[in-house]
Design an enzyme around this catalytic site. Sequence first.
Site, PDB file in Angstrom:
ATOM      1  N   CYS A  85       0.791  -1.244   0.000  1.00  0.00           N
ATOM      2  CA  CYS A  85       0.000   0.000   0.000  1.00  0.00           C
ATOM      3  C   CYS A  85       0.815   1.282   0.000  1.00  0.00           C
ATOM      4  O   CYS A  85       0.257   2.363  -0.128  1.00  0.00           O
ATOM      5  CB  CYS A  85      -0.958   0.008   1.189  1.00  0.00           C
ATOM      6  N   CYS A 131       1.017  -4.036   8.745  1.00  0.00           N
ATOM      7  CA  CYS A 131       0.782  -2.671   8.284  1.00  0.00           C
ATOM      8  C   CYS A 131      -0.614  -2.240   8.727  1.00  0.00           C
ATOM      9  O   CYS A 131      -1.605  -2.939   8.474  1.00  0.00           O
ATOM     10  CB  CYS A 131       0.897  -2.619   6.765  1.00  0.00           C
ATOM     11  N   CYS A 154      12.171  -7.346  12.705  1.00  0.00           N
ATOM     12  CA  CYS A 154      12.677  -8.342  11.771  1.00  0.00           C
ATOM     13  C   CYS A 154      11.648  -8.441  10.633  1.00  0.00           C
ATOM     14  O   CYS A 154      10.581  -9.020  10.806  1.00  0.00           O
ATOM     15  CB  CYS A 154      12.848  -9.669  12.512  1.00  0.00           C
TER      16      CYS A 154
END
Length: 164
Positions: A85, A131, A154
């Site tokens: 995105c 996200c 990570c």
Amino acid sequence: MKKIAYLIFLCCATACNSSSQNNTANLKLNKTMNSENKITKTDEEWKEILSPEQYHVLREKGTEAPFSGKYYLDKEKGTYVCAACGAELFKSDTKFDAGCGWPSFADVIDSSKVIFTRDISHGMIRTEVTCAKCGGHLGHVFDDGPAPKHLRYCINSASIELKK
């Protein structure tokens, strides 16, 4: 070959997980995403815009093989954004070589850009990072990073893109 890569992943993930219970416990675990500016697409729409590897990592919570991602050792300057995105996630000046096989960052640009969720898959207790804008799986956060926060994000190379 895939079995060997998966065994290496499990060994690395177990080693990386061994000390990840202290600071990550202080992260606010949140399974809900802010609906403002949230992107939702069908699986078919995601498959049209993401590569097969990106789809596997971002939408199916997969993991790329350790030491294989294009950003693992990358030292270019810029901003790392979500590959799905475009949300700005990490600055290159927070990237460091943790030796774990995946790109590692000491901090996010803005904690509201990610969601932290408890992950008990693969026989480990970890904190998943997704996200906040699209819900894409990015990776995990551990408490063995550099001072002052001692966090190590990570992150799968397949889940991010570098904007120079």
